[in-house]
Design an enzyme around this catalytic site. Structure first.
Site, short mmCIF file in Angstrom:
data_model
loop_
_atom_site.label_atom_id
_atom_site.label_comp_id
_atom_site.label_asym_id
_atom_site.label_seq_id
_atom_site.Cartn_x
_atom_site.Cartn_y
_atom_site.Cartn_z
N GLY A 1 0.85 -1.19 0.00
CA GLY A 1 0.00 0.00 0.00
C GLY A 1 0.87 1.23 0.00
N GLY B 1 -0.33 4.48 0.12
CA GLY B 1 -1.02 5.68 0.57
C GLY B 1 -0.14 6.38 1.61
N ALA C 1 -0.05 6.14 4.83
CA ALA C 1 0.49 5.27 5.87
C ALA C 1 1.65 4.43 5.32
CB ALA C 1 -0.62 4.36 6.40
N GLY C 2 1.44 3.83 4.16
CA GLY C 2 2.47 2.96 3.59
C GLY C 2 3.74 3.73 3.27
N PHE D 1 -12.42 22.66 12.35
CA PHE D 1 -12.95 21.41 11.83
C PHE D 1 -13.91 20.83 12.85
CE2 PHE D 1 -12.17 18.34 8.44
CZ PHE D 1 -11.57 19.14 7.50
N ASP E 1 -8.63 -5.08 0.63
CA ASP E 1 -7.92 -6.33 0.34
C ASP E 1 -7.13 -6.83 1.55
OD1 ASP E 1 -8.83 -5.30 -1.98
OD2 ASP E 1 -6.94 -5.41 -3.08
N GLN F 1 -17.87 5.24 9.40
CA GLN F 1 -18.31 6.63 9.44
C GLN F 1 -19.05 7.03 8.18
OE1 GLN F 1 -15.34 10.05 9.32
NE2 GLN F 1 -16.27 10.26 11.34
N HIS G 1 -20.10 10.32 6.30
CA HIS G 1 -19.78 11.75 6.32
C HIS G 1 -21.01 12.52 5.89
CE1 HIS G 1 -17.84 15.53 5.51
NE2 HIS G 1 -16.67 15.07 5.90
N LEU H 1 -17.01 13.63 -1.85
CA LEU H 1 -16.95 14.36 -0.60
C LEU H 1 -16.80 15.86 -0.82
CD1 LEU H 1 -16.88 13.51 2.39
CD2 LEU H 1 -14.50 14.24 2.34
N GLU I 1 -15.38 18.78 5.26
CA GLU I 1 -15.82 19.50 6.44
C GLU I 1 -15.16 20.88 6.50
OE1 GLU I 1 -16.20 16.54 9.51
OE2 GLU I 1 -15.19 17.94 10.82
N ARG J 1 -19.08 14.21 12.88
CA ARG J 1 -19.75 13.74 11.67
C ARG J 1 -20.93 12.81 11.94
NH1 ARG J 1 -14.16 12.70 8.37
NH2 ARG J 1 -13.72 14.91 8.06
N HIS K 1 -17.80 6.79 4.34
CA HIS K 1 -16.56 7.53 4.24
C HIS K 1 -15.34 6.84 4.83
CE1 HIS K 1 -14.03 11.00 3.88
NE2 HIS K 1 -13.89 11.15 5.17
N GLU L 1 -5.82 3.51 7.31
CA GLU L 1 -7.25 3.22 7.46
C GLU L 1 -7.50 1.72 7.59
OE1 GLU L 1 -9.74 5.38 4.77
OE2 GLU L 1 -11.49 4.16 5.25
N ARG M 1 -14.54 8.79 14.02
CA ARG M 1 -13.30 9.54 13.85
C ARG M 1 -13.60 11.03 13.71
NH1 ARG M 1 -10.57 11.60 9.35
NH2 ARG M 1 -11.88 10.57 7.81
N SER N 1 -7.55 11.25 10.57
CA SER N 1 -7.03 10.11 9.82
C SER N 1 -5.64 10.41 9.28
CB SER N 1 -7.97 9.77 8.66
OG SER N 1 -7.33 8.87 7.81
C1 LIG Z 1 -12.68 12.16 -0.03
C2 LIG Z 1 -11.95 11.93 1.25
C3 LIG Z 1 -11.51 13.03 1.99
C4 LIG Z 1 -10.82 12.85 3.17
N1 LIG Z 1 -10.41 13.95 3.86
C5 LIG Z 1 -9.69 13.76 4.99
C6 LIG Z 1 -9.19 14.88 5.71
O1 LIG Z 1 -9.40 16.03 5.34
N2 LIG Z 1 -8.47 14.67 6.81
C7 LIG Z 1 -8.21 13.40 7.24
O2 LIG Z 1 -7.52 13.29 8.24
N3 LIG Z 1 -8.65 12.33 6.58
C8 LIG Z 1 -9.39 12.49 5.48
N4 LIG Z 1 -9.85 11.38 4.80
C9 LIG Z 1 -9.49 10.04 5.25
C10 LIG Z 1 -8.11 9.67 4.81
O3 LIG Z 1 -7.77 10.32 3.63
C11 LIG Z 1 -7.94 8.19 4.54
O4 LIG Z 1 -8.42 7.49 5.61
C12 LIG Z 1 -6.48 7.87 4.40
O5 LIG Z 1 -5.96 8.60 3.33
C13 LIG Z 1 -6.18 6.41 4.17
O6 LIG Z 1 -4.80 6.27 3.88
P1 LIG Z 1 -4.10 4.88 3.76
O7 LIG Z 1 -2.66 5.15 3.60
O8 LIG Z 1 -4.50 4.03 4.87
O9 LIG Z 1 -4.71 4.24 2.47
P2 LIG Z 1 -4.85 4.75 0.96
O10 LIG Z 1 -4.32 6.09 0.75
O11 LIG Z 1 -6.24 4.46 0.57
O12 LIG Z 1 -3.89 3.80 0.18
C14 LIG Z 1 -4.13 2.43 0.01
C15 LIG Z 1 -2.98 1.86 -0.74
O13 LIG Z 1 -3.03 0.48 -0.70
C16 LIG Z 1 -2.83 -0.04 -1.97
N5 LIG Z 1 -3.50 -1.33 -2.01
C17 LIG Z 1 -4.76 -1.63 -1.66
N6 LIG Z 1 -5.00 -2.92 -1.83
C18 LIG Z 1 -3.87 -3.47 -2.31
C19 LIG Z 1 -3.48 -4.78 -2.70
N7 LIG Z 1 -4.31 -5.81 -2.64
N8 LIG Z 1 -2.22 -4.98 -3.15
C20 LIG Z 1 -1.35 -3.94 -3.25
N9 LIG Z 1 -1.67 -2.70 -2.89
C21 LIG Z 1 -2.92 -2.47 -2.42
C22 LIG Z 1 -3.36 0.98 -2.89
O14 LIG Z 1 -2.75 0.91 -4.13
C23 LIG Z 1 -2.98 2.26 -2.19
O15 LIG Z 1 -1.68 2.62 -2.56
C24 LIG Z 1 -10.55 11.55 3.62
C25 LIG Z 1 -10.97 10.46 2.87
C26 LIG Z 1 -11.68 10.63 1.72
C27 LIG Z 1 -12.16 9.44 0.97
#
Ligand SMILES: Cc1cc2nc3c(=O)[nH]c(=O)nc-3n(C[C@H](O)[C@H](O)[C@H](O)COP(=O)(O)OP(=O)(O)OC[C@H]3O[C@@H](n4cnc5c(N)ncnc54)[C@H](O)[C@@H]3O)c2cc1C
Ligand code: HEM
Ligand code: SF4
Ligand code: F3S
Ligand code: FES
Lengths: 144, 591, 237, 131
Positions: free
Chosen positions: B13, B15, B17-18, B117, B218, B237, B239, B249, B252, B283, B364, B395, B406, B411
């Site tokens: 992943g 994102g 976190a990763g 917020f 996944d 959650q 939203h 979205l 907020e 929320r 959300h 997440e 949350r 997040s």
């Molecule tokens: C529209 C929207 C607005 C938001 N606004 C805010 C905000 O203002 N403030 C806040 O704090 N939070 C906000 N959030 C929440 C926050 O953005 C997310 O919870 C957070 O970004 C999740 O990050 P992550 O690194 O966990 O996962 P993600 O960023 O979702 O990344 C997941 C990663 O995992 C990979 N992956 C998934 N499955 C597999 C697999 N099987 N094999 C290989 N790779 C895989 C994907 O390719 C991706 O790179 C918002 C969320 C949304 C949807």
């Protein structure tokens, strides 16, 4: 608390001639400036010869008249004609050659041999023609 | 024959976190990141409003206040020691991001700008506080970009467009993962000492959602299949401000800048429900209030939506009514909220500067997920035993800092704080551990078989049809409001869908870029997660945070001040884990 | 509403040449083109391959040629694009097509990586452990280029890039701009030197296709012009 | 050559204003360059070989070259006006926001200047042939 005058920051980089590749920048500038100059020069030339005089009316005699005869002294008007054409000749050739170089680099730049051969021909041809033209402008037209 | 790779630390992943974990792990051990999307396409990039940290750049603030707001916002289901870490480390994490290059908006004196917020308050005055650090309304985009940039700087190895299908377990030890390279369809075995799952959320089990198509859970689903548990799955959650019918979205941050909800009678209805914080209540509360308005026939034209109003002159009117000296104009909104204004213009054809925007609650964020301790290590059961070599953050994980609901902006804090802790923990572990042998010839068999089973299935059910039925059903029965009867029906329907999932109709039997197969496989994950979500929701006979049971409308601290831990090993099994409470005893939640 | 969708299809596993897939759908005018493509994939032909994720124009996955110009399928509504009941969809131009709408993005990201896309600042961090200061005006200076989502709409609409795939392309220049004009960054010199190479910024022939195609409304050509100006004058202002 | 194929096969169909102007600028520039080499060679003969010079001038008056001359006029007018647009715009990045207008203006200018020019020249050569 830090106090630091805030506002717009303006920075400079090293004098650009030290940049790794200055050639493209020079040519880029040259293309713009020579292009602007050519707009004046080439369009007046074209307008005069092709529209005011008309292609059908251009004769060797007219050329001799404009440029002055080879081996004879020339008047100010004839000198102006020669300088004018010299400027067009030089600028247009350089401008055109660089234009062709850019196009060739785009399409055959990856094939170094093809690129070199092609540009060799273009440059050779242009240079020969430019030399011929320059000589003609220096010495003037030969009367029949 | 599968391809074989070996890395000390492996992050699945890319994102927030990763990437954060990879960045910190790669400082000392050989690290690779596997992602089914190009890293910059991860859904962290969609996060809009901001990332909270008690920097106190604009007005007085303390991390302890942030912690209390988080705990209260989470309806006292948060593990309070973890929340303390979150809120204390948030400050350094945000500064760290700035140093990495994140272009935060600035105050006139050059510091990181902050805004209000939902649920973030000054604990003494109870008024909203400016705590969310932001870069216009694309804070998540900037975080994702900045982290990816720094990974490039650190030379982290990326395997882009590789999808994890399975993890390699040996007893209680994780030895890596198996992934399929989407462009060729070939399997790759990634052998590692430490593995992190940061695969993001799973909002795609609902129809109206702010989540990306790729958010199919996944990671958590794979753990379920490997007989590992998930935590707090009933807490999801909704939203309050999703674009009507699409769910996109509208952050907020809009309300942080002064926007308010308006019902069909033109009233600012949040005043009646939450007199102090009004439209900036958390929320879960706002979403429920919207539903109540709609239920009582006060939706716009009696329909199932309300307005979010951020016309500048109206905002100024409410500022005046609230005694807030601030005044804004259209230009201010266009620079602070450019993207969400554009979303309304593009997708609804509504210009928020001149007209109110129709909105409805949208699925959300998953508060629950893979249970971890405060160092992002995955827990094997309710009593805190660890899975060796396995980590999770973001997440997909449940630390749990968000409890039952949350707070906005928390997040992104979670990603960077626990992503970093996980990365460091992985590196520490990998430095001292050696590679546990795996059987290279057989570990990938299960993955290949399960994909080939889908690829070669000759049934009659289109995966998309099953997915759609699941989503519509989840919106209805496992949404903002839930009932015991509805949840039982939901479970029956899911069982039925799972049976139909065995009879798939697949058009694409190729290997290269076979998205037909990968989408179907992802649907399998969603079905499993939907099942445990509904089961946990049925089990929790109380209302708390994001989980609202019409048949049990009150919070029941005696029985349910506990996390749920759910297994799906043949059948669903749910156990309890007590909430860690340190300084703040549960009180009634009022704003 | 009836929609006739013409999609340029190519599957390397059994096609020698691309072919046109034609599909008739019933759609809502306010739907995204992405919804229509999903409708095809999910109900008519599951072999259709495309990248997509966020579905609202922020992840940059689904750049494609829609009615002959580069767009994100998730950011175009059917009613705005439909002409005589038809919409034509093709993959973006100038990159190797891997399958249907999916092209090989590796060269694109290689160009992106080549301009050092990360903040470089080796001065000691502020002693108080806090953020580096930056005035709102300095922050505003590069705001436009921070919006880039690396969708490649611009680069693959650029005739100069079609002509020569080695051209670093507008997207990479926008990314370079984001750092060159960041008052906290110190590697402007290096980046400008990289960009002054033959296949750098001077390959831009001011065609403006990039600006017209950017889904994030970045003034791409202006951004490139500012980089050229910095390179010409040595002043970053 | 792959790049050339991309443009010949697909690029020209792209619906952006820029690529068409770009291609036209290229083609017109190449056209002028081709003629320039020929023309300078011919003119230089006024010194080296007046007889050849005379022949070249007469050749310009043949129908084939009369048509070519109209093409040259079109190339030159378009190339210089479009080149001026590019050169001026690029000196000030702020002006680039005006590009749509600039493109329209230069197309209008090309037509306003080019069409009368071509008409006059065409009339002149028709007169010449009729005589
Ligand atoms: C529209 C929207 C607005 C938001 N606004 C805010 C905000 O203002 N403030 C806040 O704090 N939070 C906000 N959030 C929440 C926050 O953005 C997310 O919870 C957070 O970004 C999740 O990050 P992550 O690194 O966990 O996962 P993600 O960023 O979702 O990344 C997941 C990663 O995992 C990979 N992956 C998934 N499955 C597999 C697999 N099987 N094999 C290989 N790779 C895989 C994907 O390719 C991706 O790179 C918002 C969320 C949304 C949807
Ligand atoms: C009359 C005035 C002229 C002006 C204002 C002018 C302007 C320009 C400019 C600004 C360019 C650069 C375009 C770019 O980088 O995309 C250019 C390119 C070019 N010019 Fe001219 N030019 C003129 C005359 C000429 C002449 C007389 C010739 C022929 C000898 C010529 C041949 C070319 C060629 C071949 C190119 C390259 C095109 C490309 O790279 O795509 N131009 N011109
Ligand atoms: S500049 Fe615009 S078109 Fe180009 S990659 Fe970035 S967002 Fe896409
Ligand atoms: S389209 Fe290409 S030529 Fe320059 S202005 Fe844009 S990069
Ligand atoms: S799907 Fe994310 S940009 Fe279109």
């Amino acid at each position: 608390m830090t106090t630091q005058p805030l506002g717009r920051t303006i920075r400079t980089v090293k004098p650009i001639p030290q940049a790794r590749n200055n050639f493209e920048r020079t040519m880029w500038l040259f293309m713009r400036y020579s292009g602007l100059a050519l707009t004046l020069l080439a369009l007046t030339h074209f307008g005069y010869q092709h529209i005011i005089v008309g292609t059908q009316n251009i004769t060797t005699a007219q050329t001799v008249n404009n440029w002055g005869e080879a081996g004879k002294s020339i008047n100010l008007g004839q000198f102006a004609w020669r300088a004018y054409y010299m400027a067009i000749l030089g600028l247009a050739m350089l401008h055109g050659m660089n234009g062709v170089r850019q196009i060739a680099w785009d399409y055959i730049g990856n094939n170094k041999t093809a690129y070199t051969v092609f540009m060799g021909i273009v440059v050779l041809l242009s240079v020969i023609v430019t030399i011929l033209g320059t000589l003609a402008l220096i010495f003037g037209a030969t009367a029949k | 024959m599968a391809h074989y790779h070996q890395f000390d630390a492996l992050v699945v992943g890319a994102g927030g976190a990763g990437l954060m974990a990879a960045l910190y792990a790669s400082k000392s051990v050989k690290t690779a990141v596997i992602s089914k999307l190009y890293p910059t396409r991860s859904h962290t990039g969609a996060a809009q409003g901001g990332i909270s940290a008690a920097l106190g750049n604009i007005e007085q603030d303390k991390w302890e206040w942030h912690a209390y707001d988080t705990i209260k916002g989470g309806d006292f289901l948060c593990d309070q020691d973890a929340v303390d870490i979150l809120c204390k480390d948030a400050i350094d994490a945000v500064i760290d991001l700035e140093h990495m290059g994140l272009p935060f908006d600035r105050t006139p004196d050059g510091k990181i700008s902050q805004r209000r917020f939902g649920g973030h308050t000054n604990n003494e005055t109870k008024q909203a506080v400016q705590r969310a650090c932001h870069a216009a309304d694309r804070t998540g985009h900037m975080i994702l970009q900045t982290l990816y940039q720094n990974c490039i700087k650190n030379d982290v190895k990326f395997f882009d467009e590789f999808q994890m299908i399975d993890i390699i377990m040996d007893g209680n030890k994780c030895n890596g993962i198996v992934a399929v390279e989407l462009s060729t369809g070939e399997t790759h075995v990634f052998h590692s000492k430490a593995t992190m799952l940061a695969t993001g959320g799973f909002g795609k089990m609902w129809k109206i959602t702010s989540n990306a198509h790729s958010l199919t859970g996944d990671g958590p689903a794979i753990l379920l299949r490997r007989n590992l548990p998930l935590e707090d799955m009933e807490f999801y959650q909704f939203h309050p401000t999703g674009v009507y019918r699409m769910g996109i979205l509208l952050s907020e941050a809009a309300r942080g800048e002064g926007a308010v909800f308006i019902n069909g009678k033109g009233e600012r209805f949040m005043e009646h429900y939450m007199p102090t914080l009004k439209d900036l209540a958390p929320r879960d509360i706002c979403s429920r209030c919207i539903y109540q308005e709609v239920q009582s026939g006060r939706g716009i034209d009696g329909k199932d939506f309300v307005y979010l109003d951020f016309r500048p002159e109206h905002i100024n009117k409410w500022f005046e009514a609230d005694g807030n000296p601030k005044r804004i104009d259209a230009h201010y909104l266009e620079t602070r909220l450019p993207d969400i204004i554009e979303f309304a213009r593009v997708y609804l054809g509504v210009d928020p500067i001149t007209d109110p925007v129709p909105i409805q609650p949208t699925a959300h964020y998953a508060m629950g997920g893979i249970p971890t301790n405060n160092n992002a290590q995955v827990l094997a059961d309710e009593s805190g035993n660890l899975v060796e070599g396995l980590y999770s953050a973001g997440e997909a994980a449940c630390v749990s800092v968000h409890g039952a609901n949350r707070l906005g902006t928390n997040s992104l804090v979670d990603l960077v704080v626990f992503g970093k802790r996980g990365g460091i923990a992985m590196a520490e572990y990998a430095k001292n551990a050696s590679f546990h042998p795996i059987n290279k010839e057989t570990v990938h068999q299960y993955s290949e078989d399960s994909l080939n089973a889908i690829r070669n299935s000759k049934g009659t059910e289109r995966p998309a049809a099953i997915r759609k039925e699941l989503q519509v059903m989840m919106d209805e029965k496992v949404g903002v409001y839930r009932t015991g009867a509805g949840l039982r029906q939901a479970l029956e329907i899911i069982t039925d869908l799972q049976a139909r999932f065995k009879n798939l109709k697949i058009d694409d039997r190729g290997m290269k870029w076979n998205t037909d197969v990968s989408e179907a496989w992802e649907l399998g994950c969603l079905l499993d997660l939907a099942e445990v979500t509904a089961a946990a929701a049925l089990w929790r006979e109380e209302s708390r945070g994001g989980h609202y049971r019409e048949d049990f409308p009150n919070r029941d601290d005696k029985k349910f001040l506990n996390h749920s831990i759910v297994w799906k090993n043949g059948k669903i099994e749910i156990k309890m884990k007590p909430v860690r409470i340190t300084r703040h005893q549960p009180v009634e939640r009022k704003y | 509403m009836k929609l006739h969708l013409k999609i340029k299809r190519f599957n390397p596993e059994h096609d020698k040449k691309p072919w046109w897939g034609e599909y008739d759908l019933d759609v809502e005018p306010g739907d995204r083109i992405l919804d229509a493509l999903h409708e095809v994939k999910w109900t008519l032909d599951g072999t259709l391959a495309l990248r997509r994720s966020c579905a609202h124009g922020v992840c940059g996955s689904d750049a494609m040629r829609i009615n002959g110009r580069n767009r994100l399928a998730c950011k175009c509504l059917i009613k705005d694009e439909i002409k005589n009941g038809q919409i034509v969809i093709e993959p973006i131009l100038g990159m190797r097509v891997l399958k249907d709408m999916i092209v090989d993005m590796d060269p694109f990201f290689a160009h992106y990586r080549s301009i050092m896309p990360f903040l470089v600042n080796d001065t000691p961090l502020p002693a108080n452990g806090r953020e580096r200061l930056q005035s709102p005006e300095d922050r505003q200076r590069f705001d436009d280029s921070t919006k880039c989502i690396l969708c490649a709409c611009c680069t693959t609409s650029c005739p100069s890039f079609w002509a020569r795939g080695e051209y670093i392309g507008p997207a990479a220049i926008v990314q370079a701009h984001r750092f060159i004009f960041d008052s906290r960054d110190q590697a402007a010199q290096e980046r400008l030197e990289i960009l002054s190479d033959v296949d750098g910024v001077w390959r831009c022939r001011t065609a403006f296709n990039c600006t017209e195609s950017c889904p994030r409304d970045i003034k791409v050509t202006k951004t490139i012009g500012e980089v050229k100006e910095a390179l010409r004058t040595g002043v970053i202002a | 050559m792959e790049g050339l194929m991309t443009i010949v096969k697909e690029g020209w169909r792209y619906k952006g204003s820029g690529n068409v102007m770009w291609m036209a600028h290229r083609i017109s520039g190449l056209g002028i360059m081709f003629f320039l080499i020929l023309h300078v060679f011919g003119m230089s003969m006024s010194f080296f070989n007046p007889a050849l010079h005379e022949i070249m001038l007469e050749t310009y008056k043949t129908p084939l070259f009369a048509v070519g001359e109209l093409g040259l006029a079109a190339c030159l007018v378009f190339h210089s006006i479009n080149g001026t647009r590019i050169a001026l715009l690029e000196l000030r990045p702020e002006w680039w926001l005006q590009q749509k207008k600039a493109t329209q203006y230069s197309l209008v200018a090309t037509v306003v200047i080019g069409v009368p020019m071509i008409l006059i020249m065409a009339m002149a050569s028709i007169n010449h042939f009729v005589k």
